[in-house]
Design an enzyme around this catalytic site. Sequence first.
Site, short mmCIF file in Angstrom:
data_model
loop_
_atom_site.label_atom_id
_atom_site.label_comp_id
_atom_site.label_asym_id
_atom_site.label_seq_id
_atom_site.Cartn_x
_atom_site.Cartn_y
_atom_site.Cartn_z
N ASP A 1 -12.16 -27.77 -40.10
CA ASP A 1 -13.14 -27.95 -38.93
C ASP A 1 -13.97 -26.61 -38.34
O ASP A 1 -13.51 -25.56 -38.37
CB ASP A 1 -12.43 -28.38 -37.82
N ASP B 1 -11.04 -22.75 -44.02
CA ASP B 1 -10.01 -23.69 -42.42
C ASP B 1 -11.42 -24.69 -42.38
O ASP B 1 -12.33 -24.94 -43.73
CB ASP B 1 -11.00 -22.80 -41.37
#
Length: 221
Positions: A15, A13
């Site tokens: 952020d 992922d």
Amino acid sequence: MKPELTPSAVLFDLDGTLIDTAPDFVRVLNRMRTAYGLAELPVPYIRCMVSNGARGMVRVGFGLEPDDHGYQQKHTEFLDLYEQSMTIDTCLFEGMDSLLRNLEQRAIPWGIVTNKPVRFAAPVVAALGLTERCGTLICPDHVSQRKPHPEPMFLACKEVNVRPQTAIYVGDHKRDIDAGINAGMTTIAVRYGYIEKPEEADLWGSHYTVDSVSELAKLLQ
């Protein structure tokens, strides 16, 4: 029994997992609040909502949900302001560059699967010098369904030429873990990301959970 960690690829992922974008989110949201005559919010209060993107920022900053009057205007305003200053303080989490270089030295491809629109994700990745290093960058723009649906995971695995069952996905939100599991991948939840209650990560059903980048690096050795 937990699966052995001998990945053909590692997907992250963006952020709160690979990079720390919170400083830029915090600055933009508090700038907006100041413009509306509101006091700045504490950094920790905003930080834990960063994984929810602009929707989370409008919720925490102004108490508005998507169906509320005034939501869309503030949502658009936040995105426009963020786009103007989204690479000022954003950086890789400490230790992450070494982790990525270790994967590269071992010829293990890595990539990014994010719910952040490509309009924002691609410039941030480029500003950090990661565009040529990552094997794939999958955003909602590239698929018909975003995480937690497995479609983005399948596309990412296809682009780095591995089977999902042999890859790892690392994330700091339940939807990340759900997406990885839905795709048949081994999953790692990270508690150093943007989680309001870090202990909740234990309930997400990931194969592994880590508290720091250094712990993640050891797990991927």
